[in-house]
Design an enzyme around this catalytic site. Structure first.
Site, PDB file in Angstrom:
ATOM      1  N   SER A 183     -34.948 -60.154 -17.484  1.00  0.00           N
ATOM      2  CA  SER A 183     -34.678 -61.050 -18.616  1.00  0.00           C
ATOM      3  C   SER A 183     -35.845 -60.886 -19.575  1.00  0.00           C
ATOM      4  CB  SER A 183     -34.631 -62.497 -18.104  1.00  0.00           C
ATOM      5  OG  SER A 183     -34.731 -63.428 -19.170  1.00  0.00           O
TER       6      SER A 183
ATOM      7  N   TYR B 248     -38.191 -69.612 -13.192  1.00  0.00           N
ATOM      8  CA  TYR B 248     -37.359 -68.534 -13.749  1.00  0.00           C
ATOM      9  C   TYR B 248     -38.235 -67.425 -14.328  1.00  0.00           C
ATOM     10  CZ  TYR B 248     -33.389 -66.360 -16.136  1.00  0.00           C
ATOM     11  OH  TYR B 248     -32.417 -65.475 -16.557  1.00  0.00           O
TER      12      TYR B 248
HETATM   13  P1  NAP Z   1     -23.491 -66.735 -14.400  1.00  0.00           P
HETATM   14  O1  NAP Z   1     -22.337 -66.694 -15.336  1.00  0.00           O
HETATM   15  O2  NAP Z   1     -23.911 -68.015 -13.788  1.00  0.00           O
HETATM   16  O3  NAP Z   1     -23.228 -65.637 -13.260  1.00  0.00           O
HETATM   17  C1  NAP Z   1     -24.081 -65.545 -12.142  1.00  0.00           C
HETATM   18  C2  NAP Z   1     -23.233 -65.284 -10.923  1.00  0.00           C
HETATM   19  O4  NAP Z   1     -24.142 -65.082  -9.801  1.00  0.00           O
HETATM   20  C3  NAP Z   1     -22.342 -66.470 -10.564  1.00  0.00           C
HETATM   21  O5  NAP Z   1     -21.050 -66.039 -10.218  1.00  0.00           O
HETATM   22  C4  NAP Z   1     -23.054 -67.080  -9.377  1.00  0.00           C
HETATM   23  O6  NAP Z   1     -22.206 -67.765  -8.479  1.00  0.00           O
HETATM   24  C5  NAP Z   1     -23.637 -65.844  -8.727  1.00  0.00           C
HETATM   25  N1  NAP Z   1     -24.690 -66.209  -7.763  1.00  0.00           N
HETATM   26  C6  NAP Z   1     -25.627 -67.181  -7.901  1.00  0.00           C
HETATM   27  N2  NAP Z   1     -26.365 -67.258  -6.801  1.00  0.00           N
HETATM   28  C7  NAP Z   1     -25.896 -66.327  -5.932  1.00  0.00           C
HETATM   29  C8  NAP Z   1     -26.228 -65.948  -4.617  1.00  0.00           C
HETATM   30  N3  NAP Z   1     -27.228 -66.561  -3.933  1.00  0.00           N
HETATM   31  N4  NAP Z   1     -25.549 -64.950  -4.023  1.00  0.00           N
HETATM   32  C9  NAP Z   1     -24.517 -64.345  -4.680  1.00  0.00           C
HETATM   33  N5  NAP Z   1     -24.131 -64.670  -5.922  1.00  0.00           N
HETATM   34  C10 NAP Z   1     -24.819 -65.657  -6.548  1.00  0.00           C
HETATM   35  O7  NAP Z   1     -24.798 -66.198 -15.148  1.00  0.00           O
HETATM   36  P2  NAP Z   1     -25.084 -64.890 -16.042  1.00  0.00           P
HETATM   37  O8  NAP Z   1     -25.576 -65.381 -17.333  1.00  0.00           O
HETATM   38  O9  NAP Z   1     -23.988 -63.914 -15.972  1.00  0.00           O
HETATM   39  O10 NAP Z   1     -26.362 -64.346 -15.241  1.00  0.00           O
HETATM   40  C11 NAP Z   1     -26.363 -63.132 -14.512  1.00  0.00           C
HETATM   41  C12 NAP Z   1     -27.799 -62.640 -14.437  1.00  0.00           C
HETATM   42  O11 NAP Z   1     -28.266 -62.412 -15.774  1.00  0.00           O
HETATM   43  C13 NAP Z   1     -28.780 -63.622 -13.806  1.00  0.00           C
HETATM   44  O12 NAP Z   1     -29.688 -62.927 -12.968  1.00  0.00           O
HETATM   45  C14 NAP Z   1     -29.524 -64.205 -15.008  1.00  0.00           C
HETATM   46  O13 NAP Z   1     -30.810 -64.650 -14.664  1.00  0.00           O
HETATM   47  C15 NAP Z   1     -29.543 -63.005 -15.926  1.00  0.00           C
HETATM   48  N6  NAP Z   1     -29.753 -63.331 -17.338  1.00  0.00           N
HETATM   49  C16 NAP Z   1     -28.888 -64.134 -18.010  1.00  0.00           C
HETATM   50  C17 NAP Z   1     -29.145 -64.431 -19.350  1.00  0.00           C
HETATM   51  C18 NAP Z   1     -28.235 -65.337 -20.159  1.00  0.00           C
HETATM   52  O14 NAP Z   1     -28.639 -65.767 -21.240  1.00  0.00           O
HETATM   53  N7  NAP Z   1     -27.025 -65.625 -19.702  1.00  0.00           N
HETATM   54  C19 NAP Z   1     -30.273 -63.891 -19.995  1.00  0.00           C
HETATM   55  C20 NAP Z   1     -31.125 -63.079 -19.277  1.00  0.00           C
HETATM   56  C21 NAP Z   1     -30.868 -62.790 -17.943  1.00  0.00           C
HETATM   57  P3  NAP Z   1     -22.106 -69.369  -8.600  1.00  0.00           P
HETATM   58  O15 NAP Z   1     -21.309 -69.619  -9.836  1.00  0.00           O
HETATM   59  O16 NAP Z   1     -21.446 -69.768  -7.319  1.00  0.00           O
HETATM   60  O17 NAP Z   1     -23.530 -69.873  -8.719  1.00  0.00           O
END
Ligand code: NAP
Length: 275
Positions: free
Chosen positions: A142, A155
């Site tokens: 990130s 985070y």
């Molecule tokens: P998201 O829509 O919440 O998707 C994350 C997915 O990971 C969800 O389906 C979640 O399941 C699953 N997950 C969480 N904990 C887990 C575990 N212990 N084992 C297996 N699966 C798990 O979020 P996203 O925005 O796509 O984020 C994906 C990645 O991108 C993350 O690492 C986040 O830190 C990174 N990121 C996001 C952003 C942003 O602005 N969105 C920016 C920079 C980096 P549940 O729904 O059951 O929790």
């Protein structure tokens, strides 16, 4: 970017950036394995892929548990016999609170998913790729892995750690034909960023969004598919000389945040002050 005949494994593939990347791999010919704690969401990603006559299956797994990680690796090998591309993506945001008040249990849970989960993915997928003598890994970091963000100690620490893990693994395996990179998104329009905005201002999350968007040179949150496209590039032969790198996908936020006085503006101000 042609992934025909390749096998792609995506953790956190049930939602957001993981789902967009799983769909992107499938569109370009890969057989996809969708790993997620949320089994309904993972099944929905698989449905979206297979209804388009592409290949995918899902594994419900918690990336913090060694046994679950071994299960998703073994299930992939049993079905497809190899892992060509690994998007080590699952992550959680934790709470927004100052370090001086941050809850220890929340800290532990963020580190468990975002750091240990990424480590365990590397620990169990890299041996497969080393045996193959080929493979590409993209770890989800990130811009919080590059700069601090007040109120997000767990985070920010976790995403800095992901960049460290990426550099170490790349140094270890690149000579064996395996590349390891990290992707560093800025705010991307998924559940996670909207949840963070709601934590900052429960009464008016859209005000938080508007304020954050005004600090981004491109003037908007990114889309999940825009991160997916960079992940696909890093997994493709187009990036054959790229390893141990961090690719920023943030609309210019880290390079030049708007509303923050630039160096040249500062110099003009200083000259004025000197008369
Ligand atoms: P998201 O829509 O919440 O998707 C994350 C997915 O990971 C969800 O389906 C979640 O399941 C699953 N997950 C969480 N904990 C887990 C575990 N212990 N084992 C297996 N699966 C798990 O979020 P996203 O925005 O796509 O984020 C994906 C990645 O991108 C993350 O690492 C986040 O830190 C990174 N990121 C996001 C952003 C942003 O602005 N969105 C920016 C920079 C980096 P549940 O729904 O059951 O929790």
């Amino acid at each position: 970017m042609d992934f025909a005949g390749k096998v792609a494994l995506v953790t956190g593939g049930g939602n957001g950036i993981g789902r967009a990347t799983a769909l992107g791999f499938a569109e370009r010919g890969a057989a996809v394995v969708v790993v997620d704690l949320d089994s309904d969401a993972a099944a929905e990603t698989v449905r979206l892929i297979t209804e388009d006559n592409k290949t995918a299956f899902d594994v419900c797994a918690d990336v913090t548990r060694t046994g679950d990680v071994q299960t998703y690796v073994e299930a992939t090998l049993q079905k497809h016999g190899r892992i060509d591309c690994f998007f080590n993506n699952a992550g959680i945001e934790g709470r927004v609170a100052p370090t001086a008040e941050y809850d220890e249990d929340v800290f532990d849970s963020v580190i468990a998913v975002n750091v240990k989960g990424v480590f365990l993915g590397l620990r169990h997928v890299l041996p497969v790729m080393l045996e193959q003598g080929a493979g590409t890994v993209v770890n989800m970091a990130s811009i919080a892995g590059l700069v601090g963000s007040p109120g997000m100690p767990a985070y920010v620490a976790s995403k800095h750690a992901v960049i460290g893990l990426t550099k170490v693994a790349a140094g270890e395996v690149s000579s064996e034909g395996v590349r390891v990179n990290a992707v560093c998104p800025g705010p991307i329009d998924t559940r996670m960023i909207n949840e963070l905005a709601a934590q900052v201002n429960a009464d008016d999350p859209s005000a938080v969004r508007t304020s954050y968007e005004s600090s981004i040179p491109l003037g908007r949150f990114g889309k999940a598919v825009e991160v997916a496209n960079v992940v696909l590039f890093l997994c493709s032969d187009l990036s054959s000389n790229v390893t141990g790198a961090q690719y920023v996908v943030d609309g210019g936020r880290v390079a030049s945040p708007k509303g923050v006085t630039s160096q040249s503006e500062l110099q003009v101000d200083l000259r004025r002050a000197d008369g």
